[in-house]
Scaffold this motif. Structure first.
Motif, PDB file in Angstrom:
ATOM      1  N   LYS A  45      -2.465  -5.112   9.011  1.00  0.00           N
ATOM      2  CA  LYS A  45      -1.573  -4.043   8.546  1.00  0.00           C
ATOM      3  C   LYS A  45      -0.766  -3.465   9.695  1.00  0.00           C
ATOM      4  O   LYS A  45       0.411  -3.145   9.537  1.00  0.00           O
ATOM      5  N   SER A  48       1.973  -5.836  10.523  1.00  0.00           N
ATOM      6  CA  SER A  48       3.036  -5.875   9.515  1.00  0.00           C
ATOM      7  C   SER A  48       3.906  -4.629   9.564  1.00  0.00           C
ATOM      8  O   SER A  48       4.920  -4.561   8.875  1.00  0.00           O
ATOM      9  N   SER A  50       2.799  -1.338   9.047  1.00  0.00           N
ATOM     10  CA  SER A  50       2.272  -0.177   8.324  1.00  0.00           C
ATOM     11  C   SER A  50       1.607   0.780   9.308  1.00  0.00           C
ATOM     12  O   SER A  50       1.077   0.377  10.334  1.00  0.00           O
TER      13      SER A  50
END
Length: 78
Positions: A45, A48, A50
């Motif tokens: 995450k 990516s 986030s």
């Protein structure tokens, strides 16, 4: 005197000194796997883009260190 097999007696004595050792080891393995999987998901995450709360990442890192350490310390010392 005793009609109990010496090997069985040794095994029973060992089990009485450390009860539920097999169950503990299974739990340490399960908790370690869960911690590593959670850490892998959190890292993916982050990669990516986030945002994560830093506290959650710190907890996951410590869990990934503590549970394998407990598994290592719970091994047979023979």
């Amino acid at each position: 005197m005793s009609k109990v097999d010496p090997e069985l007696k040794k095994k029973l004595l060992k089990e009485s000194q450390a009860p539920f050792k097999g169950l503990r080891r299974i739990l340490w393995i399960a908790f370690s796997g869960s911690a590593f999987l959670g850490l892998l998901i959190m890292l993916s995450k982050i990669l990516s883009g986030s945002e994560l709360q830093p506290n959650n990442l710190i907890i996951q890192i410590f869990a990934s260190i503590i549970f394998p350490t407990l598994l290592f310390l719970d091994r047979d010392k023979d």
